[in-house]
Write a protein that holds these residues in place. Structure first.
Motif, short mmCIF file in Angstrom:
data_model
loop_
_atom_site.label_atom_id
_atom_site.label_comp_id
_atom_site.label_asym_id
_atom_site.label_seq_id
_atom_site.Cartn_x
_atom_site.Cartn_y
_atom_site.Cartn_z
N UNK A 190 0.91 -1.32 0.07
CA UNK A 190 -0.02 0.25 0.00
C UNK A 190 0.76 1.20 0.11
N UNK A 191 2.14 1.09 -0.03
CA UNK A 191 3.14 2.27 0.03
C UNK A 191 3.08 3.25 1.15
N UNK A 192 2.74 2.43 2.30
CA UNK A 192 2.67 3.33 3.55
C UNK A 192 3.99 3.72 4.27
N UNK A 193 3.95 4.58 5.00
CA UNK A 193 5.11 5.23 5.81
C UNK A 193 5.76 4.23 6.47
N UNK A 194 7.00 4.26 6.72
CA UNK A 194 7.60 3.32 7.52
C UNK A 194 7.02 3.14 9.04
N UNK A 195 6.60 4.05 9.58
CA UNK A 195 5.97 4.38 10.67
C UNK A 195 4.87 3.28 10.92
N UNK A 196 4.03 3.55 9.78
CA UNK A 196 2.60 2.73 9.71
C UNK A 196 3.23 1.28 9.47
N UNK A 197 4.23 1.27 8.60
CA UNK A 197 4.37 -0.32 8.17
C UNK A 197 4.95 -0.93 9.45
N UNK A 198 5.54 -0.51 10.44
CA UNK A 198 6.30 -1.09 11.67
C UNK A 198 5.04 -1.27 12.60
N UNK A 199 4.04 -0.25 12.63
CA UNK A 199 2.73 -0.57 13.47
C UNK A 199 1.85 -1.78 13.07
N UNK A 200 2.08 -2.01 11.65
CA UNK A 200 1.13 -3.19 11.05
C UNK A 200 1.83 -4.36 11.58
N UNK A 201 3.09 -4.47 11.38
CA UNK A 201 3.94 -5.49 11.91
C UNK A 201 3.64 -5.89 13.42
N UNK A 202 3.46 -4.75 14.15
CA UNK A 202 3.35 -4.95 15.65
C UNK A 202 1.91 -5.29 15.91
N UNK A 203 1.10 -4.98 15.14
CA UNK A 203 -0.31 -5.41 15.15
C UNK A 203 -0.48 -6.86 15.10
N UNK A 204 0.22 -7.24 14.05
CA UNK A 204 -0.05 -8.79 13.55
C UNK A 204 0.71 -9.62 14.52
N UNK A 205 1.93 -9.13 14.89
CA UNK A 205 2.54 -9.77 16.17
C UNK A 205 2.04 -10.14 17.38
N UNK A 206 1.61 -8.96 17.95
CA UNK A 206 0.89 -8.96 19.11
C UNK A 206 -0.69 -9.75 19.15
N UNK A 207 -1.22 -9.69 17.85
CA UNK A 207 -2.50 -10.27 17.71
C UNK A 207 -2.09 -11.75 17.66
N UNK A 208 -1.15 -12.16 16.93
CA UNK A 208 -0.72 -13.76 17.01
C UNK A 208 -0.27 -14.17 18.14
N UNK A 209 0.38 -13.40 18.88
CA UNK A 209 0.75 -14.08 20.01
C UNK A 209 -0.44 -14.30 20.99
N UNK A 210 -1.47 -13.22 21.12
CA UNK A 210 -2.79 -13.37 21.64
C UNK A 210 -3.56 -14.70 21.40
N UNK A 211 -3.68 -14.90 20.21
CA UNK A 211 -4.28 -16.07 19.22
C UNK A 211 -3.67 -17.13 20.08
N UNK A 212 -2.20 -17.40 20.11
CA UNK A 212 -1.60 -18.52 20.64
C UNK A 212 -1.80 -18.69 21.96
N UNK A 213 -1.80 -17.78 22.72
CA UNK A 213 -2.09 -18.09 24.07
C UNK A 213 -3.57 -18.57 24.50
N UNK A 214 -4.21 -17.89 23.68
CA UNK A 214 -5.82 -18.28 23.80
C UNK A 214 -6.01 -19.58 23.41
N UNK A 215 -5.25 -20.04 22.37
CA UNK A 215 -5.51 -21.54 21.89
C UNK A 215 -4.93 -22.55 22.90
N UNK A 216 -3.76 -22.04 23.60
CA UNK A 216 -3.27 -22.93 24.67
C UNK A 216 -4.13 -23.13 26.00
#
Length: 323
Positions: A190-216
């Motif tokens: 989407x050609x976002x700014x580096x700030x937004x791109x890193x925020x999207x990475x952190x969104x996926x990382x934290x959401x993924x960890x939450x999903x895994x802990x919940x599954x466990x």
């Protein structure tokens, strides 16, 4: 309770189109692969990972159509996820997933391993054809992380010295890396700014960890029918998750049971009871909630839209699965 399907309303038709495309892309090569593709992509999965990619496409390009490259990224994401599940089921000798027989139990180990390999290879091919080196690097890293996570899990079976940090590292490799890096790749496309791109990475990382802990957590609190696989199967195989790691700190005898690999009569049932008698599940809920909150905070740079709201609601949905 809001279903995960209703959360994806802004991209529901896009997800249906993706599923049909995947069956065609994978199944066109050979009748066995066609049968496996129908089996894999028709098994009623939640399609969370490609939905995140499609929602981020809409959220980062408001008022525009989802681009063909974003659609292909969503397909690649689901291919990689599905390939990892096929291989995991072979390694874990799992006979069912989501209540449906696994590929290896339907077609045999040889076909399952080859089908998983084919999916990884095909994902790599379509990834290269996006002609975006940065995105290629991000998703290639995911494939390496998935293998690393599976290796770590295999090496750490019944290892009672495992720390919560090591558990979260493995959870990142096995679950969060794909969400984090595909979300980041969507921002890159989407050609976002580096700030937004890193925020999207952190969104996926934290959401993924939450999903895994919940599954466990659900592995200890849900029935075989709800899970679509045997309950407490991780503990039985020596895969020590957050509820167990926290419980061991309170009940030293649980450590003894695990170290002798449940070799004596009733060891396994005693271990499950000790987890339930501890604060392990409650502390795991707090851990999941922390990561869900952090994920939600990462969406602040995106303009208001139905897609952004769906991404926000997803951080609440993950916790409602254990409420």
């Amino acid at each position: 309770m809001t279903s995960v399907t209703s959360l994806f309303a802004p991209v529901e038709s896009d997800l249906d189109l993706m599923t049909q495309n995947l069956k065609g892309l994978v199944g066109a090569q050979h009748p066995i692969l066609s049968a496996a593709a129908e089996h894999l992509f028709g098994a009623g999965g939640k399609r969370v990972r490609p939905a995140i990619v499609l929602l981020l496409s809409k959220a980062t390009l408001p008022g525009q159509e989802i681009t063909p490259k974003h659609r292909r990224l969503a397909e690649i994401t689901e291919m990689i996820h599905t390939a990892s599940l096929v291989h995991d089921d072979v390694v874990d000798e799992a006979s069912v997933r989501r209540g449906v027989p696994t590929v290896h139990s339907s077609f045999g180990n040889r076909i399952a391993v080859l089908a998983g390999d084919f999916l990884f290879a095909q994902a790599s091919w379509y990834l290269a054809n996006l002609d975006n080196l940065r995105v290629v690097k991000l998703l290639s890293q995911v494939i390496m992380n998935l293998a690393e996570g599976e290796i770590q899990q295999g090496l750490n079976r019944f290892d009672t010295s495992l720390s919560i940090d090591a558990y979260l590292d493995k959870s990142y490799f096995k679950t969060a890396s794909l969400m984090a890096n595909s979300a980041k790749a969507a921002g890159v496309l989407s050609d976002m700014s580096e700030t937004v791109i890193e925020q999207l990475y952190d969104y996926g990382r934290h959401l993924g960890l939450a999903f895994q802990v919940v599954d466990d957590i659900l592995d200890f609190t849900s029935s075989d029918e709800v899970l679509g696989k045997p309950a407490c199967s991780d503990l039985k195989s020596g895969n020590l998750t957050a509820p167990v790691l926290y419980a061991m700190a309170e009940h030293p005898f649980l450590t003894t049971l695990i170290e002798r690999e449940f070799s004596e009569a009733d060891d396994f049932n005693q271990a499950i009871n000790l987890v339930h008698q501890s604060s392990g599940i409650a502390r795991s809920r707090e851990l999941a909630a922390t990561h869900a909150r952090l994920a939600a905070s990462c969406l602040e740079h995106l303009p208001p839209s139905a897609a952004r709201q769906a991404l926000q609601d997803l951080t609440s949905y993950v916790l409602r699965r254990i409420s």
